[in-house]
Design a protein around this motif. Sequence first.
Motif, PDB file in Angstrom:
ATOM      1  N   ARG A   1       2.468  14.050   1.055  1.00  0.00           N
ATOM      2  CA  ARG A   1       1.242  14.283   1.822  1.00  0.00           C
ATOM      3  C   ARG A   1       0.094  13.443   1.275  1.00  0.00           C
ATOM      4  O   ARG A   1      -0.720  12.895   2.029  1.00  0.00           O
ATOM      5  CB  ARG A   1       0.877  15.767   1.795  1.00  0.00           C
ATOM      6  CG  ARG A   1       1.829  16.642   2.603  1.00  0.00           C
ATOM      7  CD  ARG A   1       1.330  18.084   2.667  1.00  0.00           C
ATOM      8  NE  ARG A   1       2.293  18.952   3.318  1.00  0.00           N
ATOM      9  CZ  ARG A   1       2.428  19.068   4.634  1.00  0.00           C
ATOM     10  NH1 ARG A   1       1.655  18.352   5.436  1.00  0.00           N
ATOM     11  NH2 ARG A   1       3.336  19.897   5.146  1.00  0.00           N
ATOM     12  N   ASN A   2       0.013  13.317  -0.056  1.00  0.00           N
ATOM     13  CA  ASN A   2      -1.040  12.503  -0.661  1.00  0.00           C
ATOM     14  C   ASN A   2      -0.885  11.035  -0.292  1.00  0.00           C
ATOM     15  O   ASN A   2      -1.880  10.346  -0.016  1.00  0.00           O
ATOM     16  CB  ASN A   2      -1.036  12.676  -2.180  1.00  0.00           C
ATOM     17  CG  ASN A   2      -1.534  14.039  -2.620  1.00  0.00           C
ATOM     18  OD1 ASN A   2      -2.264  14.701  -1.891  1.00  0.00           O
ATOM     19  ND2 ASN A   2      -1.135  14.464  -3.810  1.00  0.00           N
ATOM     20  N   LEU A   3       0.358  10.543  -0.290  1.00  0.00           N
ATOM     21  CA  LEU A   3       0.588   9.147   0.085  1.00  0.00           C
ATOM     22  C   LEU A   3       0.217   8.904   1.538  1.00  0.00           C
ATOM     23  O   LEU A   3      -0.346   7.863   1.886  1.00  0.00           O
ATOM     24  CB  LEU A   3       2.052   8.778  -0.163  1.00  0.00           C
ATOM     25  CG  LEU A   3       2.460   8.597  -1.627  1.00  0.00           C
ATOM     26  CD1 LEU A   3       3.977   8.481  -1.744  1.00  0.00           C
ATOM     27  CD2 LEU A   3       1.791   7.356  -2.215  1.00  0.00           C
ATOM     28  N   ARG A   4       0.520   9.857   2.382  1.00  0.00           N
ATOM     29  CA  ARG A   4       0.167   9.709   3.805  1.00  0.00           C
ATOM     30  C   ARG A   4      -1.341   9.697   3.995  1.00  0.00           C
ATOM     31  O   ARG A   4      -1.871   8.926   4.808  1.00  0.00           O
ATOM     32  CB  ARG A   4       0.791  10.839   4.620  1.00  0.00           C
ATOM     33  CG  ARG A   4       2.305  10.753   4.756  1.00  0.00           C
ATOM     34  CD  ARG A   4       2.812  11.850   5.656  1.00  0.00           C
ATOM     35  NE  ARG A   4       2.306  11.707   7.018  1.00  0.00           N
ATOM     36  CZ  ARG A   4       2.200  12.710   7.879  1.00  0.00           C
ATOM     37  NH1 ARG A   4       2.543  13.930   7.519  1.00  0.00           N
ATOM     38  NH2 ARG A   4       1.761  12.496   9.091  1.00  0.00           N
ATOM     39  N   LYS A   5      -2.056  10.535   3.254  1.00  0.00           N
ATOM     40  CA  LYS A   5      -3.517  10.557   3.359  1.00  0.00           C
ATOM     41  C   LYS A   5      -4.123   9.221   2.936  1.00  0.00           C
ATOM     42  O   LYS A   5      -5.169   8.815   3.449  1.00  0.00           O
ATOM     43  CB  LYS A   5      -4.085  11.685   2.490  1.00  0.00           C
ATOM     44  CG  LYS A   5      -3.846  13.076   3.057  1.00  0.00           C
ATOM     45  CD  LYS A   5      -4.419  14.143   2.128  1.00  0.00           C
ATOM     46  CE  LYS A   5      -4.154  15.538   2.681  1.00  0.00           C
ATOM     47  NZ  LYS A   5      -4.648  16.601   1.750  1.00  0.00           N
ATOM     48  N   ARG A   6      -3.472   8.538   1.990  1.00  0.00           N
ATOM     49  CA  ARG A   6      -3.952   7.234   1.523  1.00  0.00           C
ATOM     50  C   ARG A   6      -3.433   6.094   2.389  1.00  0.00           C
ATOM     51  O   ARG A   6      -3.648   4.930   2.075  1.00  0.00           O
ATOM     52  CB  ARG A   6      -3.502   7.035   0.076  1.00  0.00           C
ATOM     53  CG  ARG A   6      -4.257   7.938  -0.900  1.00  0.00           C
ATOM     54  CD  ARG A   6      -3.467   8.233  -2.161  1.00  0.00           C
ATOM     55  NE  ARG A   6      -2.892   7.054  -2.779  1.00  0.00           N
ATOM     56  CZ  ARG A   6      -2.021   7.091  -3.788  1.00  0.00           C
ATOM     57  NH1 ARG A   6      -1.642   8.270  -4.287  1.00  0.00           N
ATOM     58  NH2 ARG A   6      -1.543   5.987  -4.302  1.00  0.00           N
ATOM     59  N   ASN A   7      -2.725   6.435   3.477  1.00  0.00           N
ATOM     60  CA  ASN A   7      -2.143   5.423   4.381  1.00  0.00           C
ATOM     61  C   ASN A   7      -1.215   4.472   3.633  1.00  0.00           C
ATOM     62  O   ASN A   7      -1.155   3.286   3.941  1.00  0.00           O
ATOM     63  CB  ASN A   7      -3.249   4.633   5.091  1.00  0.00           C
ATOM     64  CG  ASN A   7      -4.076   5.505   6.020  1.00  0.00           C
ATOM     65  OD1 ASN A   7      -3.538   6.326   6.754  1.00  0.00           O
ATOM     66  ND2 ASN A   7      -5.387   5.330   5.975  1.00  0.00           N
ATOM     67  N   ALA A   8      -0.492   5.026   2.625  1.00  0.00           N
ATOM     68  CA  ALA A   8       0.407   4.202   1.831  1.00  0.00           C
ATOM     69  C   ALA A   8       1.753   3.992   2.503  1.00  0.00           C
ATOM     70  O   ALA A   8       2.496   3.082   2.129  1.00  0.00           O
ATOM     71  CB  ALA A   8       0.622   4.832   0.453  1.00  0.00           C
ATOM     72  N   LEU A   9       2.080   4.833   3.474  1.00  0.00           N
ATOM     73  CA  LEU A   9       3.353   4.669   4.168  1.00  0.00           C
ATOM     74  C   LEU A   9       3.287   5.338   5.532  1.00  0.00           C
ATOM     75  O   LEU A   9       2.485   6.247   5.755  1.00  0.00           O
ATOM     76  CB  LEU A   9       4.520   5.226   3.362  1.00  0.00           C
ATOM     77  CG  LEU A   9       4.711   6.751   3.266  1.00  0.00           C
ATOM     78  CD1 LEU A   9       6.059   7.041   2.648  1.00  0.00           C
ATOM     79  CD2 LEU A   9       3.626   7.409   2.448  1.00  0.00           C
ATOM     80  N   GLU A  10       4.123   4.839   6.420  1.00  0.00           N
ATOM     81  CA  GLU A  10       4.241   5.366   7.774  1.00  0.00           C
ATOM     82  C   GLU A  10       5.468   6.272   7.821  1.00  0.00           C
ATOM     83  O   GLU A  10       6.583   5.813   7.586  1.00  0.00           O
ATOM     84  CB  GLU A  10       4.385   4.205   8.762  1.00  0.00           C
ATOM     85  CG  GLU A  10       4.574   4.605  10.203  1.00  0.00           C
ATOM     86  CD  GLU A  10       4.855   3.401  11.080  1.00  0.00           C
ATOM     87  OE1 GLU A  10       4.771   3.558  12.305  1.00  0.00           O
ATOM     88  OE2 GLU A  10       5.178   2.317  10.548  1.00  0.00           O
ATOM     89  N   VAL A  11       5.259   7.549   8.102  1.00  0.00           N
ATOM     90  CA  VAL A  11       6.357   8.507   8.109  1.00  0.00           C
ATOM     91  C   VAL A  11       6.787   8.790   9.536  1.00  0.00           C
ATOM     92  O   VAL A  11       6.003   9.258  10.352  1.00  0.00           O
ATOM     93  CB  VAL A  11       5.944   9.828   7.413  1.00  0.00           C
ATOM     94  CG1 VAL A  11       7.087  10.833   7.459  1.00  0.00           C
ATOM     95  CG2 VAL A  11       5.515   9.565   5.975  1.00  0.00           C
ATOM     96  N   HIS A  12       8.054   8.487   9.842  1.00  0.00           N
ATOM     97  CA  HIS A  12       8.603   8.784  11.163  1.00  0.00           C
ATOM     98  C   HIS A  12       9.183  10.196  11.228  1.00  0.00           C
ATOM     99  O   HIS A  12       9.126  10.851  12.267  1.00  0.00           O
ATOM    100  CB  HIS A  12       9.710   7.778  11.518  1.00  0.00           C
ATOM    101  CG  HIS A  12       9.223   6.367  11.609  1.00  0.00           C
ATOM    102  ND1 HIS A  12       8.107   6.004  12.312  1.00  0.00           N
ATOM    103  CD2 HIS A  12       9.727   5.214  11.080  1.00  0.00           C
ATOM    104  CE1 HIS A  12       7.933   4.690  12.223  1.00  0.00           C
ATOM    105  NE2 HIS A  12       8.897   4.194  11.474  1.00  0.00           N
ATOM    106  N   ASP A  13       9.745  10.641  10.119  1.00  0.00           N
ATOM    107  CA  ASP A  13      10.415  11.944  10.088  1.00  0.00           C
ATOM    108  C   ASP A  13      10.528  12.339   8.619  1.00  0.00           C
ATOM    109  O   ASP A  13      10.767  11.493   7.755  1.00  0.00           O
ATOM    110  CB  ASP A  13      11.795  11.828  10.735  1.00  0.00           C
ATOM    111  CG  ASP A  13      12.448  13.180  11.026  1.00  0.00           C
ATOM    112  OD1 ASP A  13      11.797  14.214  10.796  1.00  0.00           O
ATOM    113  OD2 ASP A  13      13.598  13.182  11.489  1.00  0.00           O
TER     114      ASP A  13
END
Length: 201
Positions: A51-63
């Motif tokens: 969740r922290n990586l997603r908030k930092r736009n560090a990766l695109e999560v498809h699933d």
Amino acid sequence: MSNWSGKRSRAGRQSNRGSQRRSAVDPTAPALTVWIYDSALGAAAGEVRLRNLRKRNALEVHDAITVSWMPGCHEPRIGHLRLQTSAAAIRGSALGGLVGLIFLPPSPGVAAGGGIAALARRLRGTGIDQMFLEEMKAHLHPETSALLMLSGEVDLDQVRPVIERGLVRGDVVLMHAQLPHDASEALRDAVRQLQGNSHGT
């Protein structure tokens, strides 16, 4: 750029089927990453990091899903990370469907391992092979948990340190497969078809 999951050791054991095909990670290509923890609650920590990586736009999560196998249970519990956990969310997840298919009881007359072999045949072309599926199933058992993520574009400069810190602790197995660019939809289609076949039997 060097691969962020290329070595294998007991302290932070790793498996990288994708590195057999490419010497370096393509940060724009989809990938399947599986973190397997040696406790039933370990995946909760992985969820926080994701969740922290997603908030930092560090990766695109498809699933993304968690798999928790509590002591005494006959099968693992699957939770979806992107949506509020519900039966509908899990049914809509390719990874949730994949894990469900891996742990389906074998059909009568099917030899041990035959279900995994059949699943691998149907997934041909997605970048997920029989060895990857067998290793994932071998590592998942009661009193373990896992975080599975199907990702797109990755900022390796931000993601690599998080992965390396997790491996240093030695309580996690990391499996990583870099997939073809068209693999995400192929995986979803294969899982939906296989789920339909299993429900019809």
